[in-house]
Design a protein around this motif. Structure first.
Motif, PDB file in Angstrom:
ATOM      1  N   THR A   1       0.527   3.242  -8.918  1.00  0.00           N
ATOM      2  CA  THR A   1      -0.565   3.444  -7.972  1.00  0.00           C
ATOM      3  C   THR A   1      -1.552   4.433  -8.559  1.00  0.00           C
ATOM      4  O   THR A   1      -1.450   4.818  -9.726  1.00  0.00           O
ATOM      5  CB  THR A   1      -0.022   3.971  -6.635  1.00  0.00           C
ATOM      6  OG1 THR A   1       0.393   5.332  -6.809  1.00  0.00           O
ATOM      7  CG2 THR A   1       1.175   3.155  -6.176  1.00  0.00           C
ATOM      8  N   ASP A   2      -2.491   4.867  -7.717  1.00  0.00           N
ATOM      9  CA  ASP A   2      -3.445   5.865  -8.173  1.00  0.00           C
ATOM     10  C   ASP A   2      -2.842   7.261  -8.219  1.00  0.00           C
ATOM     11  O   ASP A   2      -3.478   8.210  -8.668  1.00  0.00           O
ATOM     12  CB  ASP A   2      -4.671   5.876  -7.257  1.00  0.00           C
ATOM     13  CG  ASP A   2      -4.274   6.134  -5.806  1.00  0.00           C
ATOM     14  OD1 ASP A   2      -5.138   6.557  -5.034  1.00  0.00           O
ATOM     15  OD2 ASP A   2      -3.101   5.896  -5.439  1.00  0.00           O
TER      16      ASP A   2
ATOM     17  N   THR B   1      -5.951   1.283  -3.293  1.00  0.00           N
ATOM     18  CA  THR B   1      -6.669   0.030  -3.035  1.00  0.00           C
ATOM     19  C   THR B   1      -6.188  -1.087  -3.934  1.00  0.00           C
ATOM     20  O   THR B   1      -6.353  -2.255  -3.617  1.00  0.00           O
ATOM     21  CB  THR B   1      -8.180   0.239  -3.251  1.00  0.00           C
ATOM     22  OG1 THR B   1      -8.401   0.717  -4.588  1.00  0.00           O
ATOM     23  CG2 THR B   1      -8.731   1.250  -2.252  1.00  0.00           C
ATOM     24  N   GLU B   2      -5.579  -0.740  -5.066  1.00  0.00           N
ATOM     25  CA  GLU B   2      -5.023  -1.722  -5.968  1.00  0.00           C
ATOM     26  C   GLU B   2      -3.843  -1.113  -6.704  1.00  0.00           C
ATOM     27  O   GLU B   2      -3.689   0.122  -6.740  1.00  0.00           O
ATOM     28  CB  GLU B   2      -6.068  -2.209  -6.972  1.00  0.00           C
ATOM     29  CG  GLU B   2      -6.644  -1.095  -7.853  1.00  0.00           C
ATOM     30  CD  GLU B   2      -7.715  -1.591  -8.805  1.00  0.00           C
ATOM     31  OE1 GLU B   2      -8.243  -2.687  -8.574  1.00  0.00           O
ATOM     32  OE2 GLU B   2      -8.004  -0.870  -9.778  1.00  0.00           O
TER      33      GLU B   2
ATOM     34  N   THR C   1      -0.884  -1.655 -10.166  1.00  0.00           N
ATOM     35  CA  THR C   1      -0.542  -2.298 -11.436  1.00  0.00           C
ATOM     36  C   THR C   1       0.972  -2.427 -11.529  1.00  0.00           C
ATOM     37  O   THR C   1       1.696  -1.452 -11.287  1.00  0.00           O
ATOM     38  CB  THR C   1      -1.054  -1.467 -12.625  1.00  0.00           C
ATOM     39  OG1 THR C   1      -2.470  -1.327 -12.520  1.00  0.00           O
ATOM     40  CG2 THR C   1      -0.716  -2.143 -13.946  1.00  0.00           C
TER      41      THR C   1
ATOM     42  N   ARG D   1       0.877  -1.183   0.000  1.00  0.00           N
ATOM     43  CA  ARG D   1       0.000   0.000   0.000  1.00  0.00           C
ATOM     44  C   ARG D   1       0.905   1.221   0.000  1.00  0.00           C
ATOM     45  O   ARG D   1       1.418   1.631   1.031  1.00  0.00           O
ATOM     46  CB  ARG D   1      -0.891  -0.016   1.232  1.00  0.00           C
ATOM     47  CG  ARG D   1      -1.923   1.104   1.237  1.00  0.00           C
ATOM     48  CD  ARG D   1      -2.934   0.903   2.342  1.00  0.00           C
ATOM     49  NE  ARG D   1      -4.046   1.821   2.231  1.00  0.00           N
ATOM     50  CZ  ARG D   1      -5.162   1.733   2.939  1.00  0.00           C
ATOM     51  NH1 ARG D   1      -5.319   0.744   3.783  1.00  0.00           N
ATOM     52  NH2 ARG D   1      -6.125   2.617   2.790  1.00  0.00           N
TER      53      ARG D   1
ATOM     54  N   THR E   1      -3.201  -5.885 -12.889  1.00  0.00           N
ATOM     55  CA  THR E   1      -3.627  -5.104 -11.730  1.00  0.00           C
ATOM     56  C   THR E   1      -4.165  -6.048 -10.663  1.00  0.00           C
ATOM     57  O   THR E   1      -4.859  -7.017 -10.977  1.00  0.00           O
ATOM     58  CB  THR E   1      -4.710  -4.092 -12.132  1.00  0.00           C
ATOM     59  OG1 THR E   1      -4.192  -3.232 -13.140  1.00  0.00           O
ATOM     60  CG2 THR E   1      -5.152  -3.248 -10.941  1.00  0.00           C
ATOM     61  N   ALA E   2      -3.843  -5.758  -9.410  1.00  0.00           N
ATOM     62  CA  ALA E   2      -4.315  -6.600  -8.304  1.00  0.00           C
ATOM     63  C   ALA E   2      -4.546  -5.731  -7.078  1.00  0.00           C
ATOM     64  O   ALA E   2      -3.993  -4.633  -6.952  1.00  0.00           O
ATOM     65  CB  ALA E   2      -3.300  -7.703  -7.995  1.00  0.00           C
ATOM     66  N   ALA E   3      -5.376  -6.246  -6.170  1.00  0.00           N
ATOM     67  CA  ALA E   3      -5.709  -5.507  -4.947  1.00  0.00           C
ATOM     68  C   ALA E   3      -4.519  -5.490  -3.998  1.00  0.00           C
ATOM     69  O   ALA E   3      -3.618  -6.331  -4.067  1.00  0.00           O
ATOM     70  CB  ALA E   3      -6.919  -6.145  -4.263  1.00  0.00           C
ATOM     71  N   VAL E   4      -4.524  -4.502  -3.101  1.00  0.00           N
ATOM     72  CA  VAL E   4      -3.506  -4.426  -2.056  1.00  0.00           C
ATOM     73  C   VAL E   4      -3.523  -5.718  -1.242  1.00  0.00           C
ATOM     74  O   VAL E   4      -4.583  -6.281  -0.957  1.00  0.00           O
ATOM     75  CB  VAL E   4      -3.758  -3.203  -1.150  1.00  0.00           C
ATOM     76  CG1 VAL E   4      -2.879  -3.241   0.078  1.00  0.00           C
ATOM     77  CG2 VAL E   4      -3.545  -1.916  -1.927  1.00  0.00           C
ATOM     78  N   ASP E   5      -2.353  -6.211  -0.879  1.00  0.00           N
ATOM     79  CA  ASP E   5      -2.133  -7.438  -0.096  1.00  0.00           C
ATOM     80  C   ASP E   5      -2.286  -8.705  -0.929  1.00  0.00           C
ATOM     81  O   ASP E   5      -2.219  -9.807  -0.375  1.00  0.00           O
ATOM     82  CB  ASP E   5      -3.057  -7.513   1.136  1.00  0.00           C
ATOM     83  CG  ASP E   5      -2.747  -6.437   2.162  1.00  0.00           C
ATOM     84  OD1 ASP E   5      -3.653  -6.032   2.890  1.00  0.00           O
ATOM     85  OD2 ASP E   5      -1.582  -6.006   2.204  1.00  0.00           O
ATOM     86  N   SER E   6      -2.498  -8.584  -2.256  1.00  0.00           N
ATOM     87  CA  SER E   6      -2.477  -9.767  -3.109  1.00  0.00           C
ATOM     88  C   SER E   6      -1.051 -10.294  -3.205  1.00  0.00           C
ATOM     89  O   SER E   6      -0.076  -9.557  -3.013  1.00  0.00           O
ATOM     90  CB  SER E   6      -2.991  -9.425  -4.513  1.00  0.00           C
ATOM     91  OG  SER E   6      -4.297  -8.926  -4.464  1.00  0.00           O
TER      92      SER E   6
END
Length: 594
Positions: free
Chosen positions: A41-42, A15-16, A18, A9, A66-71
């Motif tokens: 990030t964003d 939140t996700e 790439t 993060r 792209t994947a979510a945080v903590d993936s």
């Protein structure tokens, strides 16, 4: 054992992420601090470095995905290690930890390397043998519901421990996601640490002024009234949560449990009320409020300025801050003049002549010796360690040359005559150094035991004096920047360095350093090389002095620069040739445009 690396993060709103580019591939050796990938990030594309050493065994998110945080992002471990069970579990480390706990139970070895092992061992020793699903639920329930342990963060790649400069929240305060919990002093800067959780601050593990290693218990956040005393005690012993929790839940009957819970909640509410009352009374007793003014708004003040204000008895609510967002800094306290003191100044001035008129008396030494002890900051310790290593490992030698600055002064005046343009002599020196380094890459080098690295990119570090020491922000690819771009970037990073807003990545990767003390009237000086660079340029002041031009003695503008070189990588002739090229560029600024 293999380590799971998850999608980090990198911002408070992320939140996700790439994966823009992987800089390592499966099978590559990884050292602590190596850049694994560039993650978008964003807000920006940022380099993500490894905090572990080993071999890259698996990549969970390919470039462009792209994947979510903590993936699961990657797995790092020993070469040839079997990670099939780890991947089958979705990247969660719970199953390997349980297997380790079982094997340790069989061998009866008492180790506590991982936080989940104490809870696992406590359950395996219980008389009632449970199924694996029950064990998992019990392990997850070892922490009270909604409670999160916040550890000392690693805010820079060289950070091993941190000092809490100031707590901006106290126990019992409501915490929202994004709130600043504390100011943490690292080895490079004092940085604000924000919360990624919401709830109530239940406990503080590191008090103001105390130093603790990375990953130590910093604070506990959770629902108001939750008892976390066991969590804090067990964390200090190396566990993740109190192991006694599961035993206490098994022994009493259902009715007894409900009675105990109701009693506990009432006691906790009473204790929290008393604690807050005591805290409020202690705050009311303080003579001069340091954190809050009468209208309830928080005063932003640096730790050093706060300490000086307390020593001098200055009410900081009367001080106007000159820092960012009205932040009070050291100079504001030192230059503060109370109204009473200002009013008494004329009276003192009238009495001064009378005092001077009195006969001079012989001085009799009297008084007491006074020595002040100041705790060394993390920045001060790092400066001492790194410069000592540089001075005692790199064989320094120094080359000094005089530069005729008449043409440079005329060129600067013409440039600054343009609208919205401001270029300093230091900007011209940085540009000249960058171009000279391209012609003499051996000066732009780095020594290693087996090889010498010749850098063909030019990243110039600019030494900036700050309140607690020295920071060196880096201008990346300085040779490709114009004078106005260099001037704008130097002003930006220097300002943020003084306000402690620089990110660690902005101080890494320099290949050459420039240090300028000319603004203090210093004619010439020598610097210690900023490792792992091979050279540093010390820039003095421009002085008017007699010079010989065309057989005539005239007044000229002269500036001295001194190049400190590492003799392991830069020979004397190489350093001299670099200075000759630098002299040509500065004495004829138009050649830098060719």
């Amino acid at each position: 054992m293999a380590t799971v690396v998850t999608m980090p993060r990198l911002s408070d709103t992320m939140t996700e992420g790439t994966v823009a580019t992987w800089l390592k591939k499966v099978g590559d050796k990884i050292s602590e601090g190596d850049i694994l990938a560039e993650i978008e990030t964003d807000k920006a594309t940022m380099e993500f470095e490894s905090f572990n050493s080993g071999t890259l065994l698996h990549i969970g998110i390919q470039a462009g995905e792209t994947a979510a945080v903590d993936s699961l992002l990657a797995v790092i471990g020993e070469e040839g290690e079997d990670i099939s069970a780890l991947l089958a579990g979705g990247g969660k480390a719970e199953e390997p930890k349980k297997e380790e706990a079982k094997s340790e139970e069989k061998s009866e070895e008492k180790k506590s390397e991982e936080e989940s092992k104490p809870a696992a061992e406590a359950e395996t020793k219980s008389e009632d043998k449970k199924d694996e699903p029950k064990a998992e639920s019990a392990a997850s329930a070892s922490l009270p519901k909604g409670v999160t342990v916040v550890t000392m963060p690693r805010l820079s790649d060289t950070m091993t421990d941190g000092t809490v400069a100031t707590w901006l929240k106290k126990v019992g305060d409501k915490v929202s996601e994004g709130d600043i919990l504390a100011e943490i002093e690292t080895d490079k800067a004092t940085m604000e640490f924000e919360s990624f959780q919401a709830g109530t601050l239940l406990a503080i593990g590191v008090n103001e002024g105390e130093t603790a290693p990375v990953d130590s218990l910093l604070a506990i956040i959770g629902p108001e009234g939750t008892d976390v005393s066991g969590v804090a005690e067990n964390f200090k012993k190396g566990g993740a949560a109190p192991a006694a929790t599961s035993d206490e839940k098994e022994e009493p009957k259902a009715e007894a449990r409900s009675e105990e819970k109701s009693e506990t909640k009432s006691e906790e509410k009473t204790e929290s009320t008393e604690t807050r009352g005591a805290a409020e009374s202690s705050e009311a007793k303080s003579e001069a409020p340091v954190e809050v003014v009468s209208d309830g708004k928080r005063i932003f003040i640096s730790p050093l300025a706060k300490k000086i204000a307390e020593e001098k008895g200055i009410n900081i609510s009367q001080v106007k801050g000159s820092g960012e967002n009205g932040r009070i800094v050291k100079s504001d306290i030192e230059n503060f003049k109370p109204a009473a003191a200002t009013a008494s100044a004329p009276a003192a001035a009238t009495e001064a002549p009378k005092t001077e008129a009195a006969a001079a008396k012989p001085f009799v030494p009297a008084g007491e010796t006074y020595t002040e002890e100041i705790k060394n900051s993390q920045m001060r310790k790092t400066i001492a360690r790194r410069l000592s290593e540089s001075k005692f490992t790199a064989p320094h030698y120094y080359l000094t040359i005089e530069l005729d600055m008449d043409n440079a002064i005329a060129a600067r005046n013409q440039i600054n005559a343009l609208p919205d343009t401001k270029v300093s002599f230091n900007d011209m020196v940085i540009k000249a150094c960058a171009m000279a380094l391209k012609k003499h890459p051996k000066v732009n080098s780095q020594w290693k035991d087996d090889v010498t690295l010749i850098h063909h990119h030019v990243n110039i570090g600019v030494a900036v004096a700050v309140e607690d020491g020295l920071l060196v922000p880096v201008l990346k690819f300085a040779d490709q920047q114009t004078l106005t771009q260099i001037g704008s970037n130097v002003k930006d990073v220097a300002g943020r360095a003084k306000n402690k807003k620089l990110q660690p990545a902005e101080m890494d990767g320099s290949t050459f350093t420039v240090s300028n003390l000319g603004m203090f009237g210093i004619s010439e000086f020598t610097s210690i090389i900023n490792q792992p660079n091979s050279a540093i340029l010390s820039v003095g002041a421009i002085k008017e002095q007699p010079v010989v031009k065309n057989g005539q003695i005239v007044v000229g503008n002269v500036m001295k620069v001194t190049l400190a070189c590492d003799h392991r990588t830069v020979d004397g002739a190489t350093g001299a040739q670099f200075l000759q090229t630098l002299k040509q560029y500065i004495e004829n600024p138009v050649t830098m445009l060719a």
